[in-house]
Design an enzyme around this catalytic site. Sequence first.
Site, short mmCIF file in Angstrom:
data_model
loop_
_atom_site.label_atom_id
_atom_site.label_comp_id
_atom_site.label_asym_id
_atom_site.label_seq_id
_atom_site.Cartn_x
_atom_site.Cartn_y
_atom_site.Cartn_z
N LYS A 1 0.86 -1.19 0.00
CA LYS A 1 0.00 0.00 0.00
C LYS A 1 0.89 1.23 0.00
O LYS A 1 2.03 1.16 0.46
CB LYS A 1 -0.87 0.02 1.26
N ASP B 1 -7.13 4.35 -4.38
CA ASP B 1 -7.78 4.21 -3.07
C ASP B 1 -8.37 5.60 -2.80
O ASP B 1 -8.62 6.35 -3.76
CB ASP B 1 -6.76 3.79 -1.98
#
Length: 443
Positions: A126, A166
Amino acid sequence: MSYVDEIIASVEAKNADQPEFLQAVKEVLESLRPIVDANEEKYRYESLLERLVEPDRILIFRVPWVDDQGKIQVNRGFRVQFNNAIGPYKGGLRFRDNVNLGVIKFLGFEQIFKNSLTGLPIGGGKGGSDFDPKGKSDREVMAFCKSFMTELYKYIGKDVDVPAGDIGVGAREIGYLYGQYKRITNLYEGVLTGKGLDYGGSLVRTQATGYGLLYLTEEMLKCNGIELAGKTVAISGAGNVAIYACEKAQQLGANVVTLSDSTGWVYDPEGIDLAAVKEIKEVKRARLAEYTNYRPNAEYHTEGNVWSVKVDIALPCATQNELNEEDAKTLVANGVIAVAEGANMPTTFEATKVLQGAGVLFAPGKAANAGGVATSALEMSQNSERLSWSFEEVDEKLKGIMVNIFHKLDDAAKRYGHEGDYVVGANIAGFEKVANAFIAQGC
Ligand code: NDP
Ligand code: 2IT
C-alpha cells in the site's frame, strides 16, 4: 504467554505511535488464535508471526511540487511493500491529509490477507501521501502526481509492485501517474491498475469494489436464508466504492436510502438518485450538500451519521473507524440484519463485537471489498496477454470470485469451530495460503 499475545505485545512496543496498524494487527492475530494454537510449535520454530507483522520494506520520500501561485509545496510519499510470498506487491495509493505511516501499514497489512482470499497471485502492499487532491486544480494534481511517480518508479514494476487507486486516487490521478512512469522508463506495461479504458484499463474495474461488495453480501444473505431484494440499505461515503455499491444494490432490488461525504450525509427515503450523485461527485467534484438541489424532499444533515437510520443492511464505504460501538448499538436496536464492509476497517473492534454478539451477519472488509483488487489482478492478466475482455466476462469472473470468497470464509470458520464468524473465517482463510508459502520458501 501464548504466541499470539507475545507477538501483540512486541508489535505494541515497537509501533506505539501507529494506532491503526496496531488495531489491524490485533484484530487479525486475535482471530488467528484457533489456527495458531493448533500449530504453535511449528509456527514458533518458523518465527512465522514475527515475519508476518514486519513489512519487507518501507519507502518514505519527499514529494515537492509547484502550486498555482508558483510556490513550492512539499508532501510526504509512502510505499509499504509488506509481503510478496504469493505474488508481486499489490495495493492502492491513498492521497488524503490524514495519511501517515501507521495508516499505510494498516492498509498494507490488511491487503496481504485480502489479496490471498481472492485466490489470485498477488502479495500485499500500500502507499500514498498526505497530499489531498480535494480543492486542488487539475494542474496542481498533475504536478503532484508527476513528482510522486518520479521517485516511486524506481521501486515498482509489473512483476514487482503494482499500485492502484484508493481514497483520493481515481482515474485522473492514475492517468497522470501512468504517464510519468511511461515517460521515465519508456515501458508500456501493466505497472498500475485502474487505468483508463483507452490505455490498458479493464472494464468493470471502476465498478468492481462496490459490485463485489454486493455479490458477497447477496451470497452471505442467501446462505442464511435471507433475500436481498426489498431490503432497506444504508451506505456511507459517496466515492468510488459507495457509488457502485449503491448502483448494484439498486439493480438487485434493494432500496438505498443514505450516502455521506466528509461534510455531511443525505437521507432519501424514496431511494438515492444515483444519477444526481454521479453528477455531483464524478463530474463536478462537489459536496454532497448539493443533493437536495436535485431532490428537494431528501434530508441533508451535518450532525450525526447514516447509522442512525433504521435499515436492514449497513454498508460502510468511506473510511476506517467510521462505525463505532454506539453506532453498532443503534443499528442493532433498529433491527439491522447484516453489515458488510466496503471500506477498509470501517467498523471498530468494539462495534464488531456488538454486532456479532447480537447475531448480525458481519462480513469484514478484507473479504467484502476484495472485488476491487481482484479485478485489478484481472487487469494485470489482460495487460500481460495484451487483450481486453468484455464487460460480461470480467463481471462474471468478479462474481465467481466473490461467491467463492464467501464460501472460503464460511468453510474456514466451520473448520475451526467458529461457524458463522466470518471475521475468524476471513483471517484464517487468508492467512493459510500466505503461511504455507512462507514456510515453503524458507527463511
Ligand atoms: P474515494 O476517495 O472515491 O471516496 C471516499 C469517500 O469517503 C468520499 O465520499 C469521502 O468524502 C469519504 N471519506 C474519506 N475519508 C473520510 C473521512 N476521514 N471522514 C469522512 N468521510 C471520509 O475512495 P474509495 O471509494 O475508493 O474508498 C473508500 C474506502 O474503500 C476506503 O476505505 C478504501 O480503502 C476502501 N477500498 C477502496 C477500493 C477501491 O477499489 N477504490 C478497494 C477496496 C477498499 P469526501 O468526498 O468529503 O472526501
Ligand atoms: O483497498 C484496496 O483493496 C484497494 N484500494 C484496491 C487495490 C488494488 O490494487 O486494486
